[in-house]
Motif scaffolding. Structure first.
Motif, PDB file in Angstrom:
ATOM      1  N   ALA A  41       0.914  -1.578   0.333  1.00  0.00           N
ATOM      2  CA  ALA A  41       0.043  -0.054   0.040  1.00  0.00           C
ATOM      3  C   ALA A  41       0.802   0.744   0.049  1.00  0.00           C
ATOM      4  O   ALA A  41       0.530   1.842  -1.080  1.00  0.00           O
ATOM      5  N   LYS A  42       1.860   1.087   1.027  1.00  0.00           N
ATOM      6  CA  LYS A  42       3.098   2.376   0.787  1.00  0.00           C
ATOM      7  C   LYS A  42       3.605   2.488  -0.525  1.00  0.00           C
ATOM      8  O   LYS A  42       4.412   3.681  -0.911  1.00  0.00           O
ATOM      9  N   THR A  43       3.744   1.332  -1.507  1.00  0.00           N
ATOM     10  CA  THR A  43       4.850   1.794  -2.289  1.00  0.00           C
ATOM     11  C   THR A  43       4.335   1.581  -3.561  1.00  0.00           C
ATOM     12  O   THR A  43       4.297   2.836  -4.740  1.00  0.00           O
ATOM     13  N   ILE A  44       2.500   1.545  -3.237  1.00  0.00           N
ATOM     14  CA  ILE A  44       1.627   2.044  -4.176  1.00  0.00           C
ATOM     15  C   ILE A  44       1.380   3.547  -4.853  1.00  0.00           C
ATOM     16  O   ILE A  44       1.547   4.736  -4.740  1.00  0.00           O
ATOM     17  N   ALA A  45       1.214   4.454  -2.919  1.00  0.00           N
ATOM     18  CA  ALA A  45       1.746   4.941  -2.711  1.00  0.00           C
ATOM     19  C   ALA A  45       2.440   5.866  -3.402  1.00  0.00           C
ATOM     20  O   ALA A  45       2.294   7.232  -3.524  1.00  0.00           O
ATOM     21  N   VAL A  46       4.276   5.655  -2.829  1.00  0.00           N
ATOM     22  CA  VAL A  46       5.094   6.395  -3.918  1.00  0.00           C
ATOM     23  C   VAL A  46       4.714   6.651  -5.527  1.00  0.00           C
ATOM     24  O   VAL A  46       5.314   7.460  -5.656  1.00  0.00           O
ATOM     25  N   VAL A  47       4.528   5.422  -5.587  1.00  0.00           N
ATOM     26  CA  VAL A  47       4.140   5.241  -7.532  1.00  0.00           C
ATOM     27  C   VAL A  47       3.272   5.993  -8.043  1.00  0.00           C
ATOM     28  O   VAL A  47       3.710   7.329  -8.853  1.00  0.00           O
ATOM     29  N   GLN A  48       2.224   6.685  -6.692  1.00  0.00           N
ATOM     30  CA  GLN A  48       1.141   7.743  -7.481  1.00  0.00           C
ATOM     31  C   GLN A  48       1.857   8.774  -7.222  1.00  0.00           C
ATOM     32  O   GLN A  48       1.243   9.606  -8.211  1.00  0.00           O
ATOM     33  N   LYS A  49       2.614   9.328  -6.335  1.00  0.00           N
ATOM     34  CA  LYS A  49       3.113  10.357  -6.262  1.00  0.00           C
ATOM     35  C   LYS A  49       4.120  10.542  -6.666  1.00  0.00           C
ATOM     36  O   LYS A  49       4.596  12.309  -7.480  1.00  0.00           O
ATOM     37  N   GLN A  50       5.067   9.394  -6.836  1.00  0.00           N
ATOM     38  CA  GLN A  50       6.405  10.419  -7.274  1.00  0.00           C
ATOM     39  C   GLN A  50       6.573   9.096  -9.150  1.00  0.00           C
ATOM     40  O   GLN A  50       7.193  10.383  -9.957  1.00  0.00           O
ATOM     41  N   PHE A  51       5.141   8.957  -9.617  1.00  0.00           N
ATOM     42  CA  PHE A  51       5.315   8.415 -10.803  1.00  0.00           C
ATOM     43  C   PHE A  51       4.414   8.832 -11.746  1.00  0.00           C
ATOM     44  O   PHE A  51       4.641   9.293 -13.130  1.00  0.00           O
ATOM     45  N   LEU A  52       3.682   8.779 -11.231  1.00  0.00           N
ATOM     46  CA  LEU A  52       2.012   8.963 -11.901  1.00  0.00           C
ATOM     47  C   LEU A  52       2.792  10.428 -12.896  1.00  0.00           C
ATOM     48  O   LEU A  52       2.520  10.823 -14.170  1.00  0.00           O
ATOM     49  N   PRO A  53       2.807  11.467 -12.216  1.00  0.00           N
ATOM     50  CA  PRO A  53       3.417  12.990 -13.010  1.00  0.00           C
ATOM     51  C   PRO A  53       4.003  12.835 -14.058  1.00  0.00           C
ATOM     52  O   PRO A  53       3.534  13.996 -14.695  1.00  0.00           O
ATOM     53  N   TYR A  54       4.336  12.023 -14.817  1.00  0.00           N
ATOM     54  CA  TYR A  54       5.239  11.279 -16.168  1.00  0.00           C
ATOM     55  C   TYR A  54       4.598  10.942 -16.583  1.00  0.00           C
ATOM     56  O   TYR A  54       5.589  10.616 -18.016  1.00  0.00           O
ATOM     57  N   THR A  55       3.588  10.259 -16.281  1.00  0.00           N
ATOM     58  CA  THR A  55       2.477   9.571 -16.986  1.00  0.00           C
ATOM     59  C   THR A  55       1.718  10.311 -17.905  1.00  0.00           C
ATOM     60  O   THR A  55       0.541  11.586 -16.927  1.00  0.00           O
ATOM     61  N   ASP A  56       1.069   9.537 -19.204  1.00  0.00           N
ATOM     62  CA  ASP A  56      -0.231   9.826 -19.667  1.00  0.00           C
ATOM     63  C   ASP A  56      -0.993   8.670 -19.526  1.00  0.00           C
ATOM     64  O   ASP A  56      -1.021   7.840 -20.747  1.00  0.00           O
ATOM     65  N   PHE A  57      -1.358   8.451 -18.386  1.00  0.00           N
ATOM     66  CA  PHE A  57      -2.398   6.838 -18.691  1.00  0.00           C
ATOM     67  C   PHE A  57      -3.535   6.994 -19.368  1.00  0.00           C
ATOM     68  O   PHE A  57      -4.204   6.168 -19.582  1.00  0.00           O
ATOM     69  N   GLU A  58      -4.412   8.228 -19.140  1.00  0.00           N
ATOM     70  CA  GLU A  58      -5.600   8.073 -20.409  1.00  0.00           C
ATOM     71  C   GLU A  58      -5.584   8.227 -21.909  1.00  0.00           C
ATOM     72  O   GLU A  58      -5.644   7.358 -22.218  1.00  0.00           O
ATOM     73  N   TYR A  59      -3.839   8.763 -22.058  1.00  0.00           N
ATOM     74  CA  TYR A  59      -3.405   8.367 -23.743  1.00  0.00           C
ATOM     75  C   TYR A  59      -3.711   6.777 -23.324  1.00  0.00           C
ATOM     76  O   TYR A  59      -4.177   5.507 -24.492  1.00  0.00           O
TER      77      TYR A  59
END
Length: 193
Positions: A41-59
């Motif tokens: 759960a904490k690893t997911i939180a890290v990915v959401q905070k630190q990785f998602l801003p670099y992605t375009d997962f809607e595309y």
């Protein structure tokens, strides 16, 4: 130790964006005893905070859903995006949790980018205990800079893998069936310790 939300640099080179995204996640995971001990759960939180801003997962979602995306309502599109993004984040977090205690090094190959290029692949090599794994990141140019939208691990691009799986579900059960599948899958994964 509080970590700051990742902020991609709009005019950074694609490989610099990938490097920043990956290294922010890895350093955050290695700095926190809970994530180092496997707290998903904490690893997911890290990915959401630190990785998602670099992605375009809607595309990414639009490409994986394919032609059915055009037929989906605005609400269905939002739900597809949210559920698929959750699936991708959880999958990435699970992969990263395998590296938590190891001395992992990354090499990033500069991506040749023409001034008018809209799409590029950044090759990375993960060096782990003498083994080397290539992971490629497909990126697209957006108004806010280069964004990751596909990842190739072990020779399989995520979009291609999910496009086929989703096409089978869509052909049989339609958009609502795909939403139900994603909801069930994410609920099962969330229930795991």
């Amino acid at each position: 130790m509080a970590s700051v939300q990742a902020q991609p640099v709009a005019n950074a080179a694609p490989e610099a964006q990938v490097q920043s995204a990956v290294e922010r996640v890895i350093s955050s995971i290695q700095a926190d005893p809970a994530t180092r001990s496997g707290d998903i759960a904490k690893t997911i939180a890290v990915v959401q905070k630190q990785f998602l801003p670099y992605t375009d997962f809607e595309y990414t979602t639009r490409l994986a859903v394919g032609k059915a995306w055009r037929d989906a309502t605005v609400e269905q599109r939002q739900q597809l995006f949210e559920q698929f993004q959750l699936l991708l984040v959880r999958s990435y977090a699970l992969s990263l949790s395998q590296l938590r205690e190891q001395n992992v090094k990354f090499r990033y190959k500069p991506a040749p980018v023409a001034a008018t290029a809209a799409d590029v692949v950044v090759e990375t090599h993960v060096l782990n205990n003498g083994d080397e794994i290539q992971i490629d990141y497909r990126m697209r140019r957006t108004p806010s800079g280069w964004k990751i939208y596909d990842i190739n691990m072990l020779g399989a691009w995520l979009i291609e893998v999910y496009r086929q799986q989703f096409a089978d579900i869509l052909a049989k059960d339609g958009i609502n069936g795909l939403l139900a599948y994603l909801n069930r899958h994410n609920a099962r994964q969330a229930a795991r310790p």
